[in-house]
Design a protein around this motif. Sequence first.
Motif, mmCIF file in Angstrom:
data_model
loop_
_atom_site.group_PDB
_atom_site.id
_atom_site.type_symbol
_atom_site.label_atom_id
_atom_site.label_comp_id
_atom_site.label_asym_id
_atom_site.label_seq_id
_atom_site.Cartn_x
_atom_site.Cartn_y
_atom_site.Cartn_z
ATOM 1 N N ASP A 139 0.853 -1.189 0.000
ATOM 2 C CA ASP A 139 0.000 0.000 0.000
ATOM 3 C C ASP A 139 0.887 1.236 0.000
ATOM 4 O O ASP A 139 1.825 1.334 0.794
ATOM 5 C CB ASP A 139 -0.898 0.028 1.234
ATOM 6 C CG ASP A 139 -1.780 -1.205 1.332
ATOM 7 O OD1 ASP A 139 -2.439 -1.529 0.340
ATOM 8 O OD2 ASP A 139 -1.792 -1.840 2.410
ATOM 9 N N ALA A 140 0.576 2.168 -0.890
ATOM 10 C CA ALA A 140 1.368 3.393 -0.998
ATOM 11 C C ALA A 140 0.489 4.608 -0.733
ATOM 12 O O ALA A 140 -0.728 4.560 -0.905
ATOM 13 C CB ALA A 140 2.011 3.491 -2.380
ATOM 14 N N VAL A 141 1.124 5.693 -0.329
ATOM 15 C CA VAL A 141 0.407 6.945 -0.094
ATOM 16 C C VAL A 141 1.042 8.048 -0.932
ATOM 17 O O VAL A 141 2.213 7.976 -1.305
ATOM 18 C CB VAL A 141 0.418 7.349 1.397
ATOM 19 C CG1 VAL A 141 -0.324 6.326 2.225
ATOM 20 C CG2 VAL A 141 1.836 7.530 1.909
ATOM 21 N N TYR A 142 0.244 9.071 -1.221
ATOM 22 C CA TYR A 142 0.715 10.194 -2.022
ATOM 23 C C TYR A 142 1.248 11.319 -1.140
ATOM 24 O O TYR A 142 0.732 11.583 -0.055
ATOM 25 C CB TYR A 142 -0.416 10.758 -2.885
ATOM 26 C CG TYR A 142 -0.619 10.039 -4.192
ATOM 27 C CD1 TYR A 142 0.265 10.234 -5.254
ATOM 28 C CD2 TYR A 142 -1.689 9.174 -4.375
ATOM 29 C CE1 TYR A 142 0.071 9.583 -6.459
ATOM 30 C CE2 TYR A 142 -1.893 8.520 -5.581
ATOM 31 C CZ TYR A 142 -1.003 8.730 -6.620
ATOM 32 O OH TYR A 142 -1.187 8.075 -7.807
ATOM 33 N N TYR A 143 2.271 11.984 -1.645
ATOM 34 C CA TYR A 143 2.772 13.221 -1.070
ATOM 35 C C TYR A 143 2.711 14.303 -2.140
ATOM 36 O O TYR A 143 2.883 14.027 -3.334
ATOM 37 C CB TYR A 143 4.219 13.062 -0.593
ATOM 38 C CG TYR A 143 4.372 12.265 0.685
ATOM 39 C CD1 TYR A 143 4.365 12.896 1.925
ATOM 40 C CD2 TYR A 143 4.526 10.884 0.650
ATOM 41 C CE1 TYR A 143 4.506 12.170 3.106
ATOM 42 C CE2 TYR A 143 4.661 10.148 1.824
ATOM 43 C CZ TYR A 143 4.657 10.795 3.044
ATOM 44 O OH TYR A 143 4.788 10.079 4.202
ATOM 45 N N GLY A 144 2.440 15.536 -1.699
ATOM 46 C CA GLY A 144 2.373 16.639 -2.645
ATOM 47 C C GLY A 144 3.227 17.812 -2.195
ATOM 48 O O GLY A 144 3.223 18.180 -1.018
ATOM 49 N N LYS B 39 -0.792 29.543 -3.464
ATOM 50 C CA LYS B 39 -1.943 30.451 -3.479
ATOM 51 C C LYS B 39 -3.091 29.846 -4.286
ATOM 52 O O LYS B 39 -4.243 29.829 -3.840
ATOM 53 C CB LYS B 39 -1.527 31.801 -4.070
ATOM 54 C CG LYS B 39 -2.648 32.841 -4.150
ATOM 55 C CD LYS B 39 -2.089 34.173 -4.633
ATOM 56 C CE LYS B 39 -3.177 35.244 -4.695
ATOM 57 N NZ LYS B 39 -4.152 34.982 -5.770
ATOM 58 N N LYS B 40 -2.797 29.315 -5.460
ATOM 59 C CA LYS B 40 -3.847 28.724 -6.298
ATOM 60 C C LYS B 40 -4.415 27.463 -5.654
ATOM 61 O O LYS B 40 -5.632 27.226 -5.692
ATOM 62 C CB LYS B 40 -3.293 28.398 -7.688
ATOM 63 C CG LYS B 40 -4.320 27.753 -8.608
ATOM 64 C CD LYS B 40 -3.746 27.490 -9.996
ATOM 65 C CE LYS B 40 -4.742 26.758 -10.868
ATOM 66 N NZ LYS B 40 -4.199 26.487 -12.220
ATOM 67 N N PHE C 265 -5.802 22.737 -0.739
ATOM 68 C CA PHE C 265 -5.307 22.900 0.631
ATOM 69 C C PHE C 265 -6.210 23.910 1.336
ATOM 70 O O PHE C 265 -6.693 24.857 0.715
ATOM 71 C CB PHE C 265 -3.856 23.406 0.651
ATOM 72 C CG PHE C 265 -2.834 22.362 0.302
ATOM 73 C CD1 PHE C 265 -2.588 21.297 1.148
ATOM 74 C CD2 PHE C 265 -2.106 22.456 -0.871
ATOM 75 C CE1 PHE C 265 -1.642 20.342 0.826
ATOM 76 C CE2 PHE C 265 -1.169 21.500 -1.203
ATOM 77 C CZ PHE C 265 -0.929 20.431 -0.353
ATOM 78 N N LYS C 266 -6.434 23.694 2.618
ATOM 79 C CA LYS C 266 -7.276 24.602 3.388
ATOM 80 C C LYS C 266 -6.486 25.858 3.774
ATOM 81 O O LYS C 266 -5.310 25.780 4.147
ATOM 82 C CB LYS C 266 -7.771 23.914 4.662
ATOM 83 C CG LYS C 266 -8.608 22.673 4.421
ATOM 84 C CD LYS C 266 -9.931 23.009 3.762
ATOM 85 C CE LYS C 266 -10.788 21.749 3.608
ATOM 86 N NZ LYS C 266 -12.065 22.046 2.911
ATOM 87 N N PHE D 220 7.270 18.231 1.288
ATOM 88 C CA PHE D 220 6.100 17.548 0.756
ATOM 89 C C PHE D 220 5.101 17.325 1.884
ATOM 90 O O PHE D 220 5.485 17.026 3.019
ATOM 91 C CB PHE D 220 6.489 16.192 0.159
ATOM 92 C CG PHE D 220 7.039 16.263 -1.238
ATOM 93 C CD1 PHE D 220 6.245 15.933 -2.329
ATOM 94 C CD2 PHE D 220 8.350 16.647 -1.466
ATOM 95 C CE1 PHE D 220 6.751 15.989 -3.612
ATOM 96 C CE2 PHE D 220 8.871 16.705 -2.744
ATOM 97 C CZ PHE D 220 8.058 16.379 -3.834
ATOM 98 N N ALA D 221 3.829 17.448 1.581
ATOM 99 C CA ALA D 221 2.768 17.181 2.549
ATOM 100 C C ALA D 221 2.096 15.860 2.207
ATOM 101 O O ALA D 221 1.877 15.553 1.029
ATOM 102 C CB ALA D 221 1.740 18.315 2.525
ATOM 103 N N LYS D 222 1.759 15.097 3.213
ATOM 104 C CA LYS D 222 1.063 13.833 2.983
ATOM 105 C C LYS D 222 -0.372 14.129 2.573
ATOM 106 O O LYS D 222 -1.072 14.907 3.216
ATOM 107 C CB LYS D 222 1.093 12.965 4.249
ATOM 108 C CG LYS D 222 0.586 11.552 4.032
ATOM 109 C CD LYS D 222 0.772 10.711 5.294
ATOM 110 C CE LYS D 222 0.307 9.289 5.092
ATOM 111 N NZ LYS D 222 0.501 8.453 6.308
#
Length: 455
Positions: A253-258, A264-265, A272-273, A426-428
């Motif tokens: 199982d893998a998870v994404y990071y961004g 701003k966009k 993102f909040k 990177f954010a999870k």
Amino acid sequence: MEPTEKESLNEPTAEGSSTTDTSAMPKDPSKDFSPENAKKMQELFAKMMKDNPETYKKFEEFKQMQPLLQPHAFWDTQPVQKVTETMGISEITPGPIEENKKNDISTEPIKLAEGFEWCKIDIHNEEQAKELHELLNKHYVESDGGTFKLDYPLDFLKWALCPPGYKPKWHIGVRATKTKKLCAFIAGIPLNLTIMGEEVKASSINFLCIHQKLRSKRLAPVLIKEVTRRINRTDVWQAIYTSATLIPKPFSDAVYYGRPLNYKKLVEVNFFKKDKSFNAKKKLYTLPDETETPGFRRIRKKEIKKVYPMLKEFLSEYKVAINFSPEEAVHYLNYRENVVYSYVVEDPETKEITDFISFYSLNSEVIGHDKHDTMNAAYCWYYCSTKTPLESLIKDATIMAKKEGFDIFQMLNIMENEEVVDELRFAKLKGTLHYYLFNYRLPNINPEDIGVSFV
């Protein structure tokens, strides 16, 4: 007879209200195993196991796999691994689950429900390609809140579906008999894998898509059976695929990071909040205007033959990895505007190519926004780091992605990616991508042991 739920949850009578002496009577086991007590026992068990990280990890894996212990009408009939095989009940020897011969496979297509018919989708036929593009964009992948939909341009689909040696018969559509409207699709793509050091001729299964109004027609199992039949008829018996849905049974199982490139966009489209630290985060995610590694530049097509042996050796270290042919390497790794972006590091002194990194473009339509209609996303593809640290390679890739107008750089925690997520900010992200093998038995492996990236 087993006690009913009502009986098992009955409150005891008030003290003194009964003349029956119950001290010598056996306990009612249903009270010990009530939902409330079971939950308390589970919490206590989890607390105790936290002192043993390895045992606790196994416990968490067991909790996640519990849905797989339920009956699955379709998957229980298929040569896929059972969840019990990786729960310590038996040893796992990697290898095929079933051995077959193509002459044992029917030459006739699987029967469809009345009102539907099979068709082949020719991605090089302009009309058919547009039909597929429309089906995928409207009915394939959508965010939970319905805010974003993946947008697959025709050039991207041709790149993803048509590597050297692709099989047109493996691009399978379903049409409504009366209207001839395309209402479902599935694709098989040939590839070679290396699994635990063994070379395996296989296929990848992708783009399983069914019109939303037909989800109750149980078309998915029929599509899977038909693509399996056609692949088996070519004497290929294994497949690899991914899904956000948990089905029997993932081997990892893998998870994404961004990594935000245009914070701003991303806030404006609600990816993102926005919070009180908006300005601080906007500053935090600032990137240099130019890449920092000397000799970092766009790849030239002729240089792929130099990158190929480096990448092949790099990927051979993973337990499950793609095994590119030279022709596939040219197809998948050569720079293509708006599809795949590939870069190398050329040593300024020796002029030798020492490192390689790539990412592909897959944008999302932003639904119902008054300012933005697209979120531009770059996805980490393949790389090999021999001289330049991976952190520097990926940072330079994010800089190039920003220069190309992308809003976010995403990657799974496969290969060595998770080693750099903190340093590169990177954010999870939400969600899990499960990796599966069809007709192949394999022990559970960690995502960092995977060298296969999917589009």
